[in-house]
Design a protein around this motif. Structure first.
Motif, PDB file in Angstrom:
ATOM      1  N   LYS A  18       0.852  -1.195   0.000  1.00  0.00           N
ATOM      2  CA  LYS A  18       0.000   0.000   0.000  1.00  0.00           C
ATOM      3  C   LYS A  18       0.887   1.245   0.000  1.00  0.00           C
ATOM      4  O   LYS A  18       1.868   1.326   0.741  1.00  0.00           O
ATOM      5  CB  LYS A  18      -0.905   0.015   1.234  1.00  0.00           C
ATOM      6  CG  LYS A  18      -1.861   1.208   1.280  1.00  0.00           C
ATOM      7  CD  LYS A  18      -2.786   1.129   2.482  1.00  0.00           C
ATOM      8  CE  LYS A  18      -3.747   2.330   2.508  1.00  0.00           C
ATOM      9  NZ  LYS A  18      -4.692   2.246   3.653  1.00  0.00           N
ATOM     10  N   VAL A  19       0.523   2.199  -0.850  1.00  0.00           N
ATOM     11  CA  VAL A  19       1.280   3.442  -0.968  1.00  0.00           C
ATOM     12  C   VAL A  19       0.317   4.619  -0.808  1.00  0.00           C
ATOM     13  O   VAL A  19      -0.762   4.623  -1.409  1.00  0.00           O
ATOM     14  CB  VAL A  19       1.982   3.543  -2.335  1.00  0.00           C
ATOM     15  CG1 VAL A  19       2.699   4.881  -2.469  1.00  0.00           C
ATOM     16  CG2 VAL A  19       2.962   2.381  -2.518  1.00  0.00           C
ATOM     17  N   THR A  20       0.721   5.586  -0.013  1.00  0.00           N
ATOM     18  CA  THR A  20      -0.063   6.811   0.132  1.00  0.00           C
ATOM     19  C   THR A  20       0.816   8.001  -0.219  1.00  0.00           C
ATOM     20  O   THR A  20       1.886   8.191   0.355  1.00  0.00           O
ATOM     21  CB  THR A  20      -0.601   6.981   1.560  1.00  0.00           C
ATOM     22  OG1 THR A  20      -1.452   5.863   1.878  1.00  0.00           O
ATOM     23  CG2 THR A  20      -1.411   8.265   1.675  1.00  0.00           C
ATOM     24  N   LEU A  21       0.361   8.778  -1.173  1.00  0.00           N
ATOM     25  CA  LEU A  21       1.043  10.014  -1.560  1.00  0.00           C
ATOM     26  C   LEU A  21       0.228  11.180  -1.020  1.00  0.00           C
ATOM     27  O   LEU A  21      -0.994  11.232  -1.201  1.00  0.00           O
ATOM     28  CB  LEU A  21       1.157  10.107  -3.080  1.00  0.00           C
ATOM     29  CG  LEU A  21       1.789   8.915  -3.794  1.00  0.00           C
ATOM     30  CD1 LEU A  21       1.903   9.203  -5.290  1.00  0.00           C
ATOM     31  CD2 LEU A  21       3.133   8.559  -3.200  1.00  0.00           C
ATOM     32  N   SER A  22       0.926  12.114  -0.392  1.00  0.00           N
ATOM     33  CA  SER A  22       0.235  13.218   0.273  1.00  0.00           C
ATOM     34  C   SER A  22       0.490  14.544  -0.430  1.00  0.00           C
ATOM     35  O   SER A  22       1.558  14.756  -1.021  1.00  0.00           O
ATOM     36  CB  SER A  22       0.688  13.318   1.727  1.00  0.00           C
ATOM     37  OG  SER A  22       0.380  12.129   2.426  1.00  0.00           O
ATOM     38  N   LEU A  76      -3.438  10.524  -2.461  1.00  0.00           N
ATOM     39  CA  LEU A  76      -3.634   9.496  -3.482  1.00  0.00           C
ATOM     40  C   LEU A  76      -3.178   8.174  -2.888  1.00  0.00           C
ATOM     41  O   LEU A  76      -2.073   8.088  -2.347  1.00  0.00           O
ATOM     42  CB  LEU A  76      -2.825   9.823  -4.737  1.00  0.00           C
ATOM     43  CG  LEU A  76      -3.028   8.895  -5.923  1.00  0.00           C
ATOM     44  CD1 LEU A  76      -4.440   9.061  -6.495  1.00  0.00           C
ATOM     45  CD2 LEU A  76      -1.991   9.168  -7.013  1.00  0.00           C
ATOM     46  N   ILE A  77      -4.044   7.165  -2.985  1.00  0.00           N
ATOM     47  CA  ILE A  77      -3.783   5.890  -2.324  1.00  0.00           C
ATOM     48  C   ILE A  77      -3.733   4.770  -3.352  1.00  0.00           C
ATOM     49  O   ILE A  77      -4.666   4.624  -4.165  1.00  0.00           O
ATOM     50  CB  ILE A  77      -4.879   5.596  -1.285  1.00  0.00           C
ATOM     51  CG1 ILE A  77      -4.956   6.756  -0.282  1.00  0.00           C
ATOM     52  CG2 ILE A  77      -4.612   4.271  -0.571  1.00  0.00           C
ATOM     53  CD1 ILE A  77      -6.311   6.977   0.282  1.00  0.00           C
ATOM     54  N   LEU A  78      -2.664   4.003  -3.301  1.00  0.00           N
ATOM     55  CA  LEU A  78      -2.537   2.798  -4.117  1.00  0.00           C
ATOM     56  C   LEU A  78      -2.654   1.624  -3.146  1.00  0.00           C
ATOM     57  O   LEU A  78      -1.733   1.358  -2.376  1.00  0.00           O
ATOM     58  CB  LEU A  78      -1.191   2.767  -4.835  1.00  0.00           C
ATOM     59  CG  LEU A  78      -0.924   3.754  -5.951  1.00  0.00           C
ATOM     60  CD1 LEU A  78      -0.861   5.191  -5.446  1.00  0.00           C
ATOM     61  CD2 LEU A  78       0.378   3.406  -6.680  1.00  0.00           C
ATOM     62  N   GLU A  79      -3.800   0.957  -3.137  1.00  0.00           N
ATOM     63  CA  GLU A  79      -4.032  -0.110  -2.162  1.00  0.00           C
ATOM     64  C   GLU A  79      -3.135  -1.321  -2.429  1.00  0.00           C
ATOM     65  O   GLU A  79      -2.606  -1.928  -1.511  1.00  0.00           O
ATOM     66  CB  GLU A  79      -5.504  -0.536  -2.203  1.00  0.00           C
ATOM     67  CG  GLU A  79      -6.483   0.533  -1.753  1.00  0.00           C
ATOM     68  CD  GLU A  79      -6.634   0.622  -0.245  1.00  0.00           C
ATOM     69  OE1 GLU A  79      -5.873  -0.071   0.475  1.00  0.00           O
ATOM     70  OE2 GLU A  79      -7.495   1.390   0.209  1.00  0.00           O
TER      71      GLU A  79
END
Lengths: 114, 113
Positions: A18-22, A76-79
């Motif tokens: 999981k990636v979260t871009l802020s 933006l979230i990449l699950e």
């Protein structure tokens, strides 16, 4: 000058993670946008938002989620990250309806999915 | 949906000579605005020009563009290219109905001495 700040600037992720871009903006703009930049494709819109609590699908939303918890922040979230999501991601804000309406971009996040 | 086409991926021009970057678009909406954004190496894209008025020339930093709705075009031109103009240039359309910005694929301008 309008300010849009992205974090992190660089990210290496593993496939399936999981990636979260802020993204944070101090411009008090209603609209915020997430784009990815790839050679030959230019800037493609993933998700955008008209204000806190609002998210809209852009042109390439598959595999991405977005969250706008406040006027200032848009994530933006990449699950489940995949190598095809390796790219440079840009966040932007815009003052909808203003006479000098235009996008203000952050400096981008370079994401590598291995 | 809306679309923007930039036909050249790379344009190479000698310093001091004129340069033209092409941009055409398709849209079904009446209320639209057009932009040229420039992105220097390792920088964020930034606006260069904006126009929403048909047949009116817009100028900034030595560059100019004229929106021609009859031909669906918004080409970017400069009479004398400088080495510092080397960058990636994006043409973009703003649909003011839904406030979506649509970008072209970009044209890399390389100015050589």
């Amino acid at each position: 000058e309008a300010a849009v700040t992205q974090s992190p600037r660089n990210k290496v992720a593993v496939t399936g993670g999981k990636v979260t871009l802020s993204c944070n903006q101090t411009n008090n703009h209603n609209n915020m946008y997430w784009y990815r930049q790839d050679t030959g494709h230019g800037l493609r819109l993933i998700h955008y938002s008209y204000g806190a609590g609002s998210t809209e699908k852009g042109d390439i939303p598959d595999g991405y989620k977005a969250s706008r918890p406040s006027q200032e922040n848009f994530s933006l979230i990449l699950e489940l990250a995949t190598p095809s999501q390796t790219s440079v991601y840009f966040c932007a804000s815009g003052d909808a309806g203003a006479a000098n309406e235009r996008l203000f971009f952050g400096h981008g996040t370079k994401l590598s999915v291995l | 949906g809306d679309s923007v086409t930039q036909t050249e991926g790379l344009v190479t021009v000698t310093e001091g000579l004129p340069v033209k970057l092409n941009c055409t678009y398709q849209t079904t909406y009446l209320t639209i605005a057009f932009f040229w954004y420039v992105q220097y190496l390792n920088e964020a894209p930034q606006v260069l020009l904006k126009s929403s008025t048909d047949n009116k020339r817009t100028e900034h930093q030595g560059f100019h563009a004229t929106l021609h709705k009859s031909s669906s075009s918004f080409h970017l031109q400069k009479s004398s290219a400088q080495l510092s103009d080397s960058a990636l240039y994006y043409c973009a359309l703003l649909n003011t109905g839904n406030y979506k910005y649509v970008f072209g694929a970009g044209t890399r301008l390389k100015v050589i001495a």
